[in-house]
Design a protein around this motif. Structure first.
Motif, PDB file in Angstrom:
ATOM      1  N   LEU A   1       8.204   2.701  11.569  1.00 56.14           N
ATOM      2  CA  LEU A   1       7.803   2.893  10.431  1.00 56.14           C
ATOM      3  C   LEU A   1       6.336   3.527  10.064  1.00 56.14           C
ATOM      4  O   LEU A   1       6.305   4.242   8.943  1.00 56.14           O
ATOM      5  CB  LEU A   1       7.453   1.535   9.978  1.00 56.14           C
ATOM      6  N   LYS A   2       5.670   3.817  11.159  1.00 56.94           N
ATOM      7  CA  LYS A   2       4.585   4.323  10.979  1.00 56.94           C
ATOM      8  C   LYS A   2       4.663   5.930  10.759  1.00 56.94           C
ATOM      9  O   LYS A   2       3.894   6.752  10.175  1.00 56.94           O
ATOM     10  CB  LYS A   2       3.297   4.053  11.997  1.00 56.94           C
ATOM     11  N   GLU A   3       5.542   6.478  11.647  1.00 55.87           N
ATOM     12  CA  GLU A   3       5.950   7.827  11.720  1.00 55.87           C
ATOM     13  C   GLU A   3       6.112   8.500  10.240  1.00 55.87           C
ATOM     14  O   GLU A   3       5.901   9.453  10.060  1.00 55.87           O
ATOM     15  CB  GLU A   3       7.162   8.334  12.775  1.00 55.87           C
ATOM     16  N   PRO A   4       7.040   7.901   9.404  1.00 53.50           N
ATOM     17  CA  PRO A   4       7.304   8.524   8.269  1.00 53.50           C
ATOM     18  C   PRO A   4       6.126   8.542   7.457  1.00 53.50           C
ATOM     19  O   PRO A   4       5.854   9.430   6.630  1.00 53.50           O
ATOM     20  CB  PRO A   4       8.441   7.485   7.548  1.00 53.50           C
ATOM     21  N   ILE A   5       5.303   7.507   7.454  1.00 57.07           N
ATOM     22  CA  ILE A   5       4.140   7.402   6.868  1.00 57.07           C
ATOM     23  C   ILE A   5       3.200   8.691   7.017  1.00 57.07           C
ATOM     24  O   ILE A   5       2.569   9.206   6.122  1.00 57.07           O
ATOM     25  CB  ILE A   5       3.479   6.100   6.698  1.00 57.07           C
ATOM     26  N   ARG A   6       3.429   8.893   8.363  1.00 59.81           N
ATOM     27  CA  ARG A   6       2.209   9.908   8.861  1.00 59.81           C
ATOM     28  C   ARG A   6       2.661  11.300   8.455  1.00 59.81           C
ATOM     29  O   ARG A   6       2.036  12.000   7.954  1.00 59.81           O
ATOM     30  CB  ARG A   6       2.220   9.758  10.364  1.00 59.81           C
TER      31      ARG A   6
ATOM     32  N   ALA B   1      -2.189   2.125   4.803  1.00 66.03           N
ATOM     33  CA  ALA B   1      -0.827   1.692   5.144  1.00 66.03           C
ATOM     34  C   ALA B   1      -0.522   2.029   6.701  1.00 66.03           C
ATOM     35  O   ALA B   1      -0.122   1.055   7.369  1.00 66.03           O
ATOM     36  CB  ALA B   1       0.223   2.397   4.570  1.00 66.03           C
ATOM     37  N   MET B   2      -1.217   3.428   7.061  1.00 63.61           N
ATOM     38  CA  MET B   2      -0.973   3.606   8.705  1.00 63.61           C
ATOM     39  C   MET B   2      -1.935   2.632   9.410  1.00 63.61           C
ATOM     40  O   MET B   2      -1.449   2.374  10.637  1.00 63.61           O
ATOM     41  CB  MET B   2      -1.375   5.328   8.742  1.00 63.61           C
TER      42      MET B   2
ATOM     43  N   LYS C   1       0.685  -1.219  -0.128  1.00 63.44           N
ATOM     44  CA  LYS C   1       0.095   0.097  -0.030  1.00 63.44           C
ATOM     45  C   LYS C   1       0.897   1.343  -0.010  1.00 63.44           C
ATOM     46  O   LYS C   1       0.676   2.098  -0.657  1.00 63.44           O
ATOM     47  CB  LYS C   1      -0.697   0.043   1.195  1.00 63.44           C
ATOM     48  N   ASP C   2       2.134   1.152   0.877  1.00 61.65           N
ATOM     49  CA  ASP C   2       2.866   2.488   0.828  1.00 61.65           C
ATOM     50  C   ASP C   2       3.381   2.658  -0.527  1.00 61.65           C
ATOM     51  O   ASP C   2       3.757   3.836  -1.066  1.00 61.65           O
ATOM     52  CB  ASP C   2       3.822   2.142   2.092  1.00 61.65           C
ATOM     53  N   ARG C   3       4.022   1.559  -1.186  1.00 57.69           N
ATOM     54  CA  ARG C   3       4.680   1.669  -2.506  1.00 57.69           C
ATOM     55  C   ARG C   3       3.810   2.231  -3.489  1.00 57.69           C
ATOM     56  O   ARG C   3       3.832   2.830  -4.361  1.00 57.69           O
ATOM     57  CB  ARG C   3       5.055   0.291  -2.964  1.00 57.69           C
ATOM     58  N   LYS C   4       2.320   1.775  -3.691  1.00 58.01           N
ATOM     59  CA  LYS C   4       1.230   2.021  -4.473  1.00 58.01           C
ATOM     60  C   LYS C   4       1.006   3.620  -4.323  1.00 58.01           C
ATOM     61  O   LYS C   4       0.865   4.480  -5.190  1.00 58.01           O
ATOM     62  CB  LYS C   4       0.172   1.232  -4.049  1.00 58.01           C
ATOM     63  N   ALA C   5       1.039   4.038  -2.897  1.00 59.11           N
ATOM     64  CA  ALA C   5       0.724   5.249  -2.596  1.00 59.11           C
ATOM     65  C   ALA C   5       2.000   6.337  -2.979  1.00 59.11           C
ATOM     66  O   ALA C   5       1.708   7.287  -3.451  1.00 59.11           O
ATOM     67  CB  ALA C   5       0.643   5.713  -1.027  1.00 59.11           C
TER      68      ALA C   5
ATOM     69  N   ARG D   1       4.671  11.883   5.731  1.00 55.20           N
ATOM     70  CA  ARG D   1       4.193  12.032   4.368  1.00 55.20           C
ATOM     71  C   ARG D   1       2.776  12.508   4.105  1.00 55.20           C
ATOM     72  O   ARG D   1       2.316  13.313   3.268  1.00 55.20           O
ATOM     73  CB  ARG D   1       4.474  10.856   3.563  1.00 55.20           C
ATOM     74  N   PHE D   2       1.897  11.710   4.820  1.00 59.61           N
ATOM     75  CA  PHE D   2       0.505  11.935   4.580  1.00 59.61           C
ATOM     76  C   PHE D   2       0.242  13.248   4.982  1.00 59.61           C
ATOM     77  O   PHE D   2      -0.542  14.083   4.225  1.00 59.61           O
ATOM     78  CB  PHE D   2      -0.245  10.838   5.756  1.00 59.61           C
ATOM     79  N   VAL D   3       0.727  13.827   6.120  1.00 64.73           N
ATOM     80  CA  VAL D   3       0.610  15.380   6.446  1.00 64.73           C
ATOM     81  C   VAL D   3       1.127  16.371   5.207  1.00 64.73           C
ATOM     82  O   VAL D   3       0.219  17.205   4.939  1.00 64.73           O
ATOM     83  CB  VAL D   3       1.065  15.775   7.742  1.00 64.73           C
ATOM     84  N   GLU D   4       2.049  15.963   4.940  1.00 67.98           N
ATOM     85  CA  GLU D   4       2.607  16.881   3.719  1.00 67.98           C
ATOM     86  C   GLU D   4       1.838  16.826   2.630  1.00 67.98           C
ATOM     87  O   GLU D   4       1.259  17.858   1.951  1.00 67.98           O
ATOM     88  CB  GLU D   4       4.063  16.247   3.363  1.00 67.98           C
ATOM     89  N   TYR D   5       1.477  15.723   1.951  1.00 68.20           N
ATOM     90  CA  TYR D   5       0.492  15.657   1.006  1.00 68.20           C
ATOM     91  C   TYR D   5      -0.925  16.122   0.870  1.00 68.20           C
ATOM     92  O   TYR D   5      -1.588  16.792   0.304  1.00 68.20           O
ATOM     93  CB  TYR D   5       0.606  13.987   0.345  1.00 68.20           C
ATOM     94  N   LEU D   6      -1.437  15.891   2.273  1.00 66.52           N
ATOM     95  CA  LEU D   6      -2.818  16.468   2.763  1.00 66.52           C
ATOM     96  C   LEU D   6      -2.723  17.984   2.830  1.00 66.52           C
ATOM     97  O   LEU D   6      -3.612  18.877   2.089  1.00 66.52           O
ATOM     98  CB  LEU D   6      -3.128  15.823   4.160  1.00 66.52           C
ATOM     99  N   ASP D   7      -1.635  18.654   2.947  1.00 69.95           N
ATOM    100  CA  ASP D   7      -1.444  20.136   3.006  1.00 69.95           C
ATOM    101  C   ASP D   7      -1.657  20.476   1.601  1.00 69.95           C
ATOM    102  O   ASP D   7      -2.225  21.400   1.058  1.00 69.95           O
ATOM    103  CB  ASP D   7      -0.223  20.549   3.677  1.00 69.95           C
ATOM    104  N   ARG D   8      -0.813  19.847   0.863  1.00 75.28           N
ATOM    105  CA  ARG D   8      -0.698  20.292  -0.400  1.00 75.28           C
ATOM    106  C   ARG D   8      -2.057  19.959  -1.259  1.00 75.28           C
ATOM    107  O   ARG D   8      -2.554  20.971  -2.008  1.00 75.28           O
ATOM    108  CB  ARG D   8       0.350  19.367  -1.324  1.00 75.28           C
ATOM    109  N   ALA D   9      -2.673  18.904  -1.039  1.00 72.54           N
ATOM    110  CA  ALA D   9      -4.010  18.621  -1.534  1.00 72.54           C
ATOM    111  C   ALA D   9      -5.120  19.592  -1.071  1.00 72.54           C
ATOM    112  O   ALA D   9      -5.941  19.980  -1.991  1.00 72.54           O
ATOM    113  CB  ALA D   9      -4.633  17.160  -1.134  1.00 72.54           C
ATOM    114  N   GLU D  10      -4.976  20.347   0.191  1.00 72.49           N
ATOM    115  CA  GLU D  10      -5.967  21.298   0.427  1.00 72.49           C
ATOM    116  C   GLU D  10      -5.745  22.608   0.004  1.00 72.49           C
ATOM    117  O   GLU D  10      -6.501  23.198  -0.351  1.00 72.49           O
ATOM    118  CB  GLU D  10      -5.927  21.348   2.036  1.00 72.49           C
ATOM    119  N   LYS D  11      -4.487  22.824  -0.286  1.00 77.25           N
ATOM    120  CA  LYS D  11      -4.093  24.097  -1.086  1.00 77.25           C
ATOM    121  C   LYS D  11      -4.602  24.156  -2.597  1.00 77.25           C
ATOM    122  O   LYS D  11      -5.295  24.948  -2.894  1.00 77.25           O
ATOM    123  CB  LYS D  11      -2.398  24.379  -1.216  1.00 77.25           C
TER     124      LYS D  11
END
Length: 139
Positions: free
Chosen positions: A52-57, A43-44, A6-10, A59-69
């Motif tokens: 391993l969950k922390e780097p996924i989180r 994945a989280m 799931k992480d690789r697909k993301a 990335r998630f926050v970073e891409y979520l911010d970009r998607a909101e913008k």
């Protein structure tokens, strides 16, 4: 599916999103970001190891911010286009070169000229309750 699939697909989807973002295709980029965020959430959810969950989180926050913008940007552009194209009564305004405004008396003829608008208004008026229904709790 194995761990990390799931992480690789993301990550693959995020690569597509960033490519579209750089090209200026913001609508496509936004859709890709949304899809990738779904994969990151999954994945989280299934990742047991906190290290391993922390780097996924992150990335998630970073891409979520970009998607909101992107979402805000797309909504603003849509509002600007909507304001130019539609009048107050829901009919299209002419943006032609003459620069003259339509008179207030021509709204009836505009509604008659557009059968789709007339059909839409008729359907809307039939959906709106104008009388209080005769319904009781006993019924």
């Amino acid at each position: 599916m194995g761990k990390g699939t799931k992480d690789r697909k993301a990550i693959d989807i995020v690569k597509k999103a960033t490519e579209e973002d750089q090209k200026g295709n913001y609508e496509d980029a936004y859709r890709y970001y949304q899809n990738a965020l779904d994969y990151f959430m999954t994945a989280m959810k299934y990742e047991k190891n906190d290290r391993l969950k922390e780097p996924i989180r992150k990335r998630f926050v970073e891409y979520l911010d970009r998607a909101e913008k992107l979402k805000e940007f797309l909504q603003k552009n849509e509002e600007k286009r909507g304001r130019r194209a539609m009048g107050a009564n829901g009919t299209e305004k002419s943006t032609g070169g003459s620069g003259t405004k339509k008179s207030g008396n021509s709204s009836d003829s505009d509604e008659d000229a557009d059968p789709e608008m007339k059909k839409l208004r008729a359907g809307l008026t039939s959906a709106i309750l104008t009388e209080k229904p005769n319904v009781r709790w006993d019924d």
